[in-house]
Scaffold this motif. Sequence first.
Motif, mmCIF file in Angstrom:
data_model
loop_
_atom_site.group_PDB
_atom_site.id
_atom_site.type_symbol
_atom_site.label_atom_id
_atom_site.label_comp_id
_atom_site.label_asym_id
_atom_site.label_seq_id
_atom_site.Cartn_x
_atom_site.Cartn_y
_atom_site.Cartn_z
ATOM 1 N N UNK A 458 33.105 13.834 55.136
ATOM 2 C CA UNK A 458 33.261 15.039 54.317
ATOM 3 C C UNK A 458 33.627 14.672 52.889
ATOM 4 N N UNK A 459 34.505 13.689 52.728
ATOM 5 C CA UNK A 459 34.902 13.245 51.393
ATOM 6 C C UNK A 459 33.714 12.680 50.628
ATOM 7 N N UNK A 460 32.888 11.870 51.310
ATOM 8 C CA UNK A 460 31.714 11.295 50.657
ATOM 9 C C UNK A 460 30.725 12.392 50.283
ATOM 10 N N UNK A 461 30.485 13.340 51.187
ATOM 11 C CA UNK A 461 29.533 14.417 50.907
ATOM 12 C C UNK A 461 29.990 15.268 49.726
ATOM 13 N N UNK A 468 28.892 12.361 39.183
ATOM 14 C CA UNK A 468 29.919 11.552 39.829
ATOM 15 C C UNK A 468 30.102 10.234 39.083
ATOM 16 N N UNK A 469 31.335 9.728 39.114
ATOM 17 C CA UNK A 469 31.603 8.452 38.444
ATOM 18 C C UNK A 469 30.955 7.282 39.183
ATOM 19 N N UNK A 470 30.827 7.413 40.504
ATOM 20 C CA UNK A 470 30.170 6.374 41.284
ATOM 21 C C UNK A 470 28.657 6.475 41.082
ATOM 22 N N UNK A 471 28.022 5.358 40.729
ATOM 23 C CA UNK A 471 26.595 5.379 40.405
ATOM 24 C C UNK A 471 25.730 5.817 41.575
ATOM 25 N N UNK A 472 26.037 5.329 42.793
ATOM 26 C CA UNK A 472 25.232 5.680 43.962
ATOM 27 C C UNK A 472 25.365 7.163 44.296
ATOM 28 N N UNK A 473 26.601 7.696 44.220
ATOM 29 C CA UNK A 473 26.804 9.122 44.493
ATOM 30 C C UNK A 473 26.095 9.983 43.448
ATOM 31 N N UNK A 475 23.428 9.173 41.665
ATOM 32 C CA UNK A 475 21.977 9.094 41.865
ATOM 33 C C UNK A 475 21.541 9.983 43.020
ATOM 34 N N UNK A 476 22.310 9.966 44.109
ATOM 35 C CA UNK A 476 21.971 10.820 45.244
ATOM 36 C C UNK A 476 22.099 12.290 44.868
ATOM 37 N N UNK A 477 23.139 12.636 44.121
ATOM 38 C CA UNK A 477 23.323 14.025 43.706
ATOM 39 C C UNK A 477 22.197 14.515 42.820
ATOM 40 N N UNK A 478 21.739 13.653 41.899
ATOM 41 C CA UNK A 478 20.642 14.050 41.020
ATOM 42 C C UNK A 478 19.352 14.220 41.798
ATOM 43 N N UNK A 479 19.082 13.297 42.728
ATOM 44 C CA UNK A 479 17.837 13.376 43.500
ATOM 45 C C UNK A 479 17.837 14.576 44.431
ATOM 46 N N UNK A 480 18.995 14.937 44.989
ATOM 47 C CA UNK A 480 19.059 16.106 45.871
ATOM 48 C C UNK A 480 18.740 17.397 45.121
ATOM 49 N N UNK A 481 18.938 17.384 43.819
ATOM 50 C CA UNK A 481 18.626 18.571 43.032
ATOM 51 C C UNK A 481 17.158 18.749 42.738
ATOM 52 N N UNK A 482 16.335 17.734 43.048
ATOM 53 C CA UNK A 482 14.901 17.843 42.825
ATOM 54 C C UNK A 482 14.264 18.737 43.887
#
Length: 825
Positions: A458-461, A468-473, A475-482
């Motif tokens: 839940x914390x990761x989601x 997000x400050x974390x690069x991987x998070x 990138x995933x957040x930006x791609x999910x918005x596509x």
Amino acid sequence: MPKGTLVIRAAEELGIQIPRFCDHPLLAPAGACRQCLVEVWAPGRDGSLAKMPKPQASCTLEAGPGMQVKTQHSSPEADKAQHGVMEMLLINHPLDCPVCDKGGECPLQNQAMSNGRATSRFVDVKRTFPKPISISTQILLDRERCILCQRCTRFSEEIAGDVFIDLQKRGAQQQIGTFDTQVLGFAGETPAGAAAEDLSGRPFASYFSGNVVQICPVGALTSAAYRFRARPFDLVSTASISEHDSNGSAIRIDHRRGVVLRRLAGEDPTVNEEWISDKDRFAFRWQSAPDRIETPLVRHRNEDGTRGELVPASWVEAFGAAAAGLRAAIDAGTGVGVLPGGRLTLEDAYAYGKLARVALRTNDVDGRARPHSDEEAAFLGHRVAGRTLEVTFADLDRAPLVLLVGLEPEEEGGVLFLRLRKAATQHRTRVVAVAPFASRGLARVAGTLLAAAPGTEAEVLDGIVADASDEALAAAGAALGEPGAVILVGERLAGVPGALSAVLRLAERSGARLAWVPRRAGERGGLEAGLLPSLLPGGRPVADAAARVDLAAVWGVDHLPDAPGRSTAAIVAGARDGSLGALVVGGVDPGDLPDPALARDALEKVGFVVSLEVRESDVTRRADVVLPVAPPVEKPGTFVTWEGRPRPFGQALVSHALPDHRVLDGLAAAMGVDLGLHSLADVHAELDQLGGWDGERVAAPDVAGDEPPQVPPGHAVLATWHLQLDAGRLQDGEPFLAGTAKRPVARVSAATAAQAGVADGAPLAVSTDAGTITLPALVTDMPDLVVWLPTNSPGSAVRDTLHADGGALVRIAAGTADPAQDEEV
């Protein structure tokens, strides 16, 4: 025609069949066998047609404007070339058609007749090899039959990603084989690819190896289980749907004299294309196992009131005894709990739900025979039930990103993994997984890991946002918005407080589409049929008066119980403490439940148990009445895929066994209630009349995540999931298949292994107060203070042994080797 169309495909569209061996529509062109040679005239720079100097392979040549192609039907040159290639292929091919498993359905046989010479000019000694080579316990290779079409190697590399077999050597010695220096006679350097073995330490643990047997155009690759068992002209074929997972893969059942001898992949572009998992292909003997229950059984009471032995009975006697026991529990006010399990067809699941509400007058019915939660029930009622085909396999092909949460597709999804890999390799779909470690399956889809210790999902989601400050998070957040991004949620997330609520929040803020992917074939159908204590068929909330009135009108009853019922765990607890007087249990294995010991104790203590089963089980051994039911091969029905797609199938074998819905209809009749579900048509008529639900849905869950536990020294947090091939009962009777299962290991990080005092490969003991599991440690790049075990593999029955599940604290320490276990795995 579209640009890039191959000549061989263009000919097919015109109804012209060009002979071929290496060509396959789902594999990249290879031009390996040369059987599809055609005469080609192409326009030059000045626009005039000119003949190409030599015949061309139509499986690699793209059709272009103005091109003229002459096949064997209109060109003597093409016909002669095809005859020559066929003659060359037959030079070393053995003339053993009468004993070859491919005999009667062999493209080489057929095309040798249609496009080959009438007599052979070859008089020398044919090439031979020792045979067969066991590529695995399940797949055997006869090298002298191989025509080097490379279908098997291309499937392994392109589709499954398991590079276990390849083309070796050159010239007359060229052959297909495993990377084995002793078998293939290599001296010195190990062939390239020899290191491509499964991370568990066992070579060739592919879950999809059986596909190479089916697509082999000759009898070079055969199944150890089917070898020398039958010929195609002996078999009766029936189209069906696999019962092993929620993908609904199309299969073909081949049977003879009432015995299933093999299963093949069916062709269905919308779901499994032309592939199935080895579990779908080979694990079918459980349906005719020696412990099959053939007749109803009734347990009579001894003179002192204790339970006696189960004895065979007539259907009338069994129905009467079951009805009397259930009526007694209802009259006593303790009531009846219903546990149907998650492997039912849609029709059978609907009958269990109707029996509970109409005949037993209770909402104490739950089809989740696995860890579950109230949060999950709310999530399913709010976002999944009644919402069909919102995300499909085709959507995965077009998705810019697929986020996997609590789901390991290769282990828990089968064909879903192949579709994801196709999306990743052919359509550049990005795959991101929230999991404890990057599995080999994730690596083969070029996936990205968002590492999450059990309980922290839940914390990761919540951290997946574009800024997000974390690069991987980020990138995933930006791609999910596509547009088109998809989130796939596994059933394991039910055991993580707050995780499903976090998934809904993520889908809401990103706009990504969401789908729930359970393991079992009947989970989604059971959900649509109302096998939840808070849900009626079609996603209707039990607490909604309009929904109950809507359903009561169809069922012809005055009213339905309005209070949400108990979950599986609460039903088991009620049976154990006496607040429930009886149970009706479908195909439930107590070992799948969160606490198997408690479930078995509940079955012993509850007043009355009615079991509907195919085979003897822990439940039937404790039941008062056992009613045998038909396995999928002996009844028609419908499975519903994780997409919400209905997958109807027909009856393959003639049988006197009854499907669950007919047995339940007879049981209700013995209780004086007419369920009206005697036939499949009756069930479908009611389902059609009900339709979907367009009213208010169950409220979305809003559960906060738990704080991660403090991990004392010598302890770790348990992570676990099922391997596709494990100790499940639906794989019984398949020793060849069992030999390809991954070796059970305990995965830990290097720091955790050092803390426990174990080296990579040394025994690691994982224990609770209930018991200990000892497996070889496998040092893995994963969060510290986490240990991963397979849920139900040989030597690793997590719930039965540890009485724990993912997220629990367990003790870890150096273990001692168990010779019996080493031999078993």
